[in-house]
Write a protein that holds these residues in place. Structure first.
Motif, PDB file in Angstrom:
ATOM      1  N   ILE A   1       4.185  -6.834  -9.216  1.00  0.00           N
ATOM      2  CA  ILE A   1       3.190  -6.579 -10.253  1.00  0.00           C
ATOM      3  C   ILE A   1       2.916  -7.847 -11.054  1.00  0.00           C
ATOM      4  O   ILE A   1       1.776  -8.130 -11.441  1.00  0.00           O
TER       5      ILE A   1
ATOM      6  N   ILE B   1      -2.060   0.460 -14.436  1.00  0.00           N
ATOM      7  CA  ILE B   1      -1.088   0.201 -13.374  1.00  0.00           C
ATOM      8  C   ILE B   1      -0.712   1.524 -12.731  1.00  0.00           C
ATOM      9  O   ILE B   1      -0.303   2.461 -13.432  1.00  0.00           O
TER      10      ILE B   1
ATOM     11  N   GLY C   1       2.357   0.558  -7.984  1.00  0.00           N
ATOM     12  CA  GLY C   1       2.403  -0.699  -8.719  1.00  0.00           C
ATOM     13  C   GLY C   1       1.132  -1.498  -8.652  1.00  0.00           C
ATOM     14  O   GLY C   1       1.085  -2.643  -9.115  1.00  0.00           O
TER      15      GLY C   1
END
Length: 423
Positions: free
Chosen positions: A176, A193, A198
């Motif tokens: 991420i 997100i 992710g």
């Protein structure tokens, strides 16, 4: 303090020399701006590509391919990327060198099938758990790469997200964090997100947010500050490829050891692909998904043999076929596996046509070929529509004939610039 633990690592496409390209850089009339959307020059080629994009959107490119010819470094790959970007941000784009087709591990038909299915997207609508908010602060922790000591990459990140009603601090891992760096996530950006995968999506800049800078050079979308909780259920749309679904279904029937060792180098059973096709068609019929034809770009196409060309020709006629773009830096060359010499040239395969234009089309048909003359009709119609007309005039035919070459002009071009092309 909330934390995100990735269930599976997201492999993102790394930045490349074409990452900055966002489109063909055309105005509303289809004319190329000299510098726009990450492209410079190649005005005629970009305008021709713009016509191709419009033909694709109108569903008039079925069964046809595009061929780019030119010396190395003239922007063939860049044009292919730009066409994909014009078709949509989530349009799949797959690039392969023709030499990769000849593998000792897999049959060439299997390799071609895999890249074709990588180029067909499925846009799926579903409800997912996400973290959404305005970025109040983001801190990246970087370290030297495990593989290259001269390369620094993010290992983890801490980000503070807020809405009008909530605020949370999240610790995330390297997958991420890399997306934060690639997307240039900063204070004042509205992002979300996916809590499961992710994957990070950058929505835009928050309106009136105190931490947002006002001197950003990039043109960004202004959005409202989200409301409610940071963690929420959200209706989102994700795009996966048919090949992703093939691997996913195939992985369910093999061991974990096989999945991480040699599975991706194996042939995929045709029964699995048929199951995936049935699954996708059912989702499309229910309205839960839609097909997204992508772009398959094959560089150094002169290295393909007659069997590969035959397979690609058959594939183009199927319902689940991407847009095929071939590129070569060769001139007149023999097709592998034959003694046939072929010249590289671009062609496209009934609106009202004025009498003068018909005379010009007839002339082109006699001088070149009937196929070439017929293929010019649809591009000429698009040019006429851009000029506010529903009938094709001779000036439209002349314009598109300059953008799309016939075989005779291609031979002349090849001979004229033979010293620049590879032999």
């Amino acid at each position: 303090m909330a934390q995100i633990r990735e269930i599976k690592k997201i492999e993102r496409e790394k930045a490349s020399i074409h990452s900055h390209i966002t489109g063909l850089g055309l105005d509303e009339k289809g004319k190329a701006k000299f510098i726009a959307d990450g492209l410079v020059g190649q005005v005629e080629a970009r305008e021709a590509s713009g016509i191709v994009v419009q033909l694709i959107r109108q569903g008039k490119m079925a069964g046809k391919g595009i061929l780019f010819v030119g010396p190395p470094g003239t922007g063939k790959t860049a044009l292919a990327v730009a066409i994909a970007k014009e078709l949509g941000e989530d349009t799949p784009f797959t690039t392969i060198n023709a030499s990769e087709v000849y593998s000792t591990e897999l049959k060439k038909t299997e390799i071609l099938t895999q890249v074709i299915r990588k180029s067909m997207g499925v846009r799926i609508k579903q409800k997912r758990t996400v973290y959404e908010g305005v970025v109040k602060d983001v801190k990246l922790k970087v370290a030297r790469s495990r593989y290259n000591p001269y390369y620094v990459s993010p290992r983890e990140a801490q980000i503070v997200l807020s809405t009008k009603d909530d605020e949370r601090t999240l610790n995330v891992g390297d997958a991420i964090a890399e997306q934060f760096m690639k997307l240039n996530v900063k204070k004042g950006d509205v992002i979300w997100i996916d809590a499961e995968t992710g994957e990070v999506t950058k929505v835009g800049r928050a309106k009136g947010f105190e931490g947002a800078k006002s001197y950003d050079i990039e043109v960004v979308r202004q959005v409202d500050i989200p409301t409610g909780s940071i963690k929420k259920e959200k209706d989102i749309t994700i795009t996966v490829t048919l090949h992703d679904l093939d691997l996913n279904l195939a992985a369910q029937s093999i061991s974990i050891t096989a999945l991480f060792s040699f599975f991706t180098e194996r042939e995929i059973n045709q029964d699995i692909r048929k199951q995936v096709d049935r699954l996708v068609k059912d989702m499309v019929n229910r309205g839960d998904a839609e097909l997204v034809p992508g772009v398959l770009f094959i560089d150094d196409a002169h290295m393909l043999d007659i069997e590969a060309f035959s397979f690609l020709t058959k594939t183009l006629e199927s319902e689940l076929a991407p847009i095929l773009i071939l590129a070569t830096n060769r001139g007149i060359t023999k097709i592998r596996g034959t003694d046939i010499e072929s010249v590289s040239y671009t062609h496209l395969t009934l609106p009202t046509i004025c009498s003068v234009a018909i005379v010009l089309l007839t002339k082109l048909g006699v001088e070149n070929s009937l196929r070439y003359a017929v293929q010019l009709i649809e591009p000429a119609y698009i040019v006429a529509q851009r000029k506010g007309r529903e009938s094709i005039k001779s000036e439209d035919i002349e314009e598109v004939s300059k953008l799309f070459s016939d075989s005779k002009r291609s031979v002349k071009y090849v001979k004229e610039y033979e010293n620049l092309l590879l032999k």
